[in-house]
Design an enzyme around this catalytic site. Structure first.
Site, PDB file in Angstrom:
ATOM      1  N   THR A 144      35.828 -25.737   6.098  1.00  0.00           N
ATOM      2  CA  THR A 144      34.620 -24.908   6.241  1.00  0.00           C
ATOM      3  C   THR A 144      33.788 -24.979   4.955  1.00  0.00           C
ATOM      4  OG1 THR A 144      35.953 -23.452   7.625  1.00  0.00           O
ATOM      5  CG2 THR A 144      33.767 -22.669   7.024  1.00  0.00           C
ATOM      6  N   LYS A 169      36.993 -15.667  20.179  1.00  0.00           N
ATOM      7  CA  LYS A 169      37.339 -15.063  18.889  1.00  0.00           C
ATOM      8  C   LYS A 169      38.317 -13.942  19.155  1.00  0.00           C
ATOM      9  CE  LYS A 169      36.061 -15.497  14.546  1.00  0.00           C
ATOM     10  NZ  LYS A 169      35.429 -16.653  13.859  1.00  0.00           N
ATOM     11  N   SER A 191      39.257 -28.308  13.266  1.00  0.00           N
ATOM     12  CA  SER A 191      40.181 -27.784  14.275  1.00  0.00           C
ATOM     13  C   SER A 191      40.129 -28.646  15.529  1.00  0.00           C
ATOM     14  CB  SER A 191      39.810 -26.345  14.657  1.00  0.00           C
ATOM     15  OG  SER A 191      40.330 -25.431  13.727  1.00  0.00           O
ATOM     16  N   LYS A 235      37.797 -21.651  21.947  1.00  0.00           N
ATOM     17  CA  LYS A 235      38.216 -22.046  20.599  1.00  0.00           C
ATOM     18  C   LYS A 235      37.550 -21.147  19.592  1.00  0.00           C
ATOM     19  CE  LYS A 235      40.232 -24.625  17.611  1.00  0.00           C
ATOM     20  NZ  LYS A 235      40.864 -23.365  17.134  1.00  0.00           N
ATOM     21  N   GLY A 269      42.527 -19.636  12.303  1.00  0.00           N
ATOM     22  CA  GLY A 269      42.396 -18.555  11.329  1.00  0.00           C
ATOM     23  C   GLY A 269      40.966 -18.069  11.195  1.00  0.00           C
ATOM     24  N   ASP A 270      40.822 -16.976  10.486  1.00  0.00           N
ATOM     25  CA  ASP A 270      39.522 -16.443  10.058  1.00  0.00           C
ATOM     26  C   ASP A 270      39.872 -15.506   8.895  1.00  0.00           C
ATOM     27  OD1 ASP A 270      36.547 -16.447  11.136  1.00  0.00           O
ATOM     28  OD2 ASP A 270      36.936 -14.373  10.605  1.00  0.00           O
TER      29      ASP A 270
HETATM   30  N1  GLU Z   1      37.125 -18.973  12.136  1.00  0.00           N
HETATM   31  C1  GLU Z   1      36.453 -20.227  11.954  1.00  0.00           C
HETATM   32  C2  GLU Z   1      35.011 -20.115  12.410  1.00  0.00           C
HETATM   33  O1  GLU Z   1      34.388 -19.088  12.213  1.00  0.00           O
HETATM   34  C3  GLU Z   1      37.221 -21.407  12.520  1.00  0.00           C
HETATM   35  C4  GLU Z   1      37.570 -21.323  13.972  1.00  0.00           C
HETATM   36  C5  GLU Z   1      38.511 -22.431  14.466  1.00  0.00           C
HETATM   37  O2  GLU Z   1      38.882 -23.305  13.687  1.00  0.00           O
HETATM   38  O3  GLU Z   1      38.854 -22.358  15.653  1.00  0.00           O
HETATM   39  O4  GLU Z   1      34.404 -21.029  12.904  1.00  0.00           O
END
Ligand code: GLU
Length: 443
Positions: free
Chosen positions: A211, A128, A376, A92, A167-168
């Site tokens: 976040t 990731k 998430s 994830k 997303g990121d």
């Molecule tokens: N990209 C976000 C993080 O750095 C969320 C990752 C997700 O929701 O899977 O944690």
């Protein structure tokens, strides 16, 4: 062997195997520095070689992404998914589209994600992915075609029980919609293989805000631990994206003064605090791909840094290594007492040392910004149950999760009447992942 000798032997091994991956080395060194003596002191962890195993992702999938721009010209980008560890749940973690994306950056992010996800208390492994694609200056149709081409390559490797991207940086709910459409066309079924979806097709309430809001809930818990609260606090925030603007919005709603937001063009400052309409304006400009010069009710200074302001609290919410040693020194000189990371690894190692030596409280991203991935996780369970939770329900759950993360980290990191948040987070997360790895044998 002393801790320093153990760490040197371990890092020599890691660096030999992964030459040039400096961001990855930086992330591994910080975690290993805090946990290597715990691994060696714990017979089962040492016998299972947990740290040696964690120095290597389960796998890195790399692919070419070929798409056509609006002029009909063929474009070629590089894409990856790092499936780091599924010891405690399906892989994830987010997808990032940015020219700085590389195997080293994605491996550091995947490594951090393993520990972050463990702290949420949800059954989530770590991964990731992303691409060196730069959406800046691209039309909406080009970005959609890129998302479709990217997912054509990624789809065979993901799924609701295998790997669930989100997303990121530069991947928001719009891109997740395009990616999900392409995934669904490939899989011939409707499953929650991505999170951050739109609310009309399985997305969770509060995911977009999670976040940034979670960062402020964590900050409140830090302040409460030290007998304080947010009221009237002066906060510098860097960045203008999803994390920065939602953290700013929640901090303002809680009575704090947000003095700055920033982007690569410069810093917006409001001595008496940014107002909600300025934050909304910044969000709209970011969505339109514009810089933030000329915001209403705020000063804009090109090449100024948010860390030049007199503040109580700093929330770096832009990107990795955004704060170097000289910025950290200025932040300390300007009287800041707390740093809580909205971005992943936003401080260089030297900056981290300066903040530690000056005695600031410093919450790492793996604890303070875990709210996004936590929601998430809630989206995944809503999808599995085929239900939608209300906004209130998700917000309450997010608050609980952030308080719980704080409690675990504070317990491991308490030193007298202060908390070493970095060490606490690394140890609490490591124990959880190491227990799972050890229980599953040599596999
Ligand atoms: N990209 C976000 C993080 O750095 C969320 C990752 C997700 O929701 O899977 O944690």
């Amino acid at each position: 062997m002393s801790r320093d000798a153990l760490l040197k032997t371990y890092m020599d091994m890691v660096e030999d195997r992964t030459e040039g991956q400096s961001e990855f080395h930086q992330a591994v060194r910080h975690v290993a520095g805090d946990v290597i003596t715990i691994e060696k002191a714990h017979k089962e962890y040492a016998a299972a070689k947990v740290l040696e195993r964690l120095a290597e992702p389960d796998r890195v999938i790399g692919f070419r992404v070929v798409w056509q721009d609006d002029a009909g010209e063929v474009q070629v980008n590089r894409g990856w998914r790092v499936q780091y560890s599924n010891a405690i749940g399906p892989y994830k973690g987010g997808l990032r589209f940015h020219p700085t994306v590389s195997p080293s950056v994605l491996k550091f992010l995947g490594f951090e994600q393993v520990f972050k996800n463990a702290l949420t208390g949800l059954p989530l492994g770590g991964g990731k992915g992303g691409s060196d694609f730069d959406p800046r200056g691209r039309s909406d149709r080009e970005i959609m075609r890129f998302c479709q081409a990217f997912m054509r390559q990624l789809a065979p490797y993901i799924g609701p029980d295998r790997d669930v991207p989100a997303g990121d940086i530069n991947v928001g709910s719009r891109e997740i919609g395009w990616l999900f459409g392409a995934y669904k066309a490939h899989a011939l079924e409707f499953t929650g293989a991505l999170t951050g979806k739109g609310p009309s097709f399985g997305g969770s309430e509060i995911r977009t805000e999670a976040t940034g809001y979670g960062l402020i809930y964590f900050l409140e818990a830090m302040l409460a631990e030290h007998g304080d609260d947010l009221e009237g606090k002066r906060i510098a925030i860097s960045g203008k994206g999803n994390v920065a603007t939602h953290a700013a919005e929640k901090a303002v709603a809680k009575g704090a003064k947000v003095i700055t937001l920033s982007d690569t063009s410069g810093t917006l400052t409001a001595e008496d605090g940014l107002t909600q309409d300025t934050i909304d304006w910044v969000r709209a400009r970011k969505a339109a791909g514009e810089d933030i010069a000329g915001a209403p009710h705020a000063e804009f200074a090109e090449s100024a840094s948010p860390w030049d302001q007199e503040v109580d609290i700093a929330l770096p919410c832009a990107t990795q290594n955004e704060m170097d040693a000289s910025m950290a020194r200025r932040l300390v000189d300007n009287g800041a007492r707390i740093v809580a990371e909205g971005a992943n690894m936003p401080l260089t190692s030297d900056a981290q040392q300066i903040i530690a030596d000056a005695g600031l409280l410093h919450a790492p991203g793996k604890a303070a910004n875990a709210g996004g991935v936590a929601v998430s996780g809630l989206e995944m369970s809503q999808n599995s149950h085929r239900r939608f939770a209300s906004r209130q329900e998700v917000d309450d759950a997010l608050k609980d999760i952030m308080r719980h993360i704080h409690a675990q980290v504070a317990e491991e990191g308490r030193q007298g009447n202060r908390v070493d948040y970095g060490r606490g987070a690394n140890i609490a997360a490591f124990r959880k992942v190491a227990d799972a790895i050890t229980a599953m044998g040599a596999i």
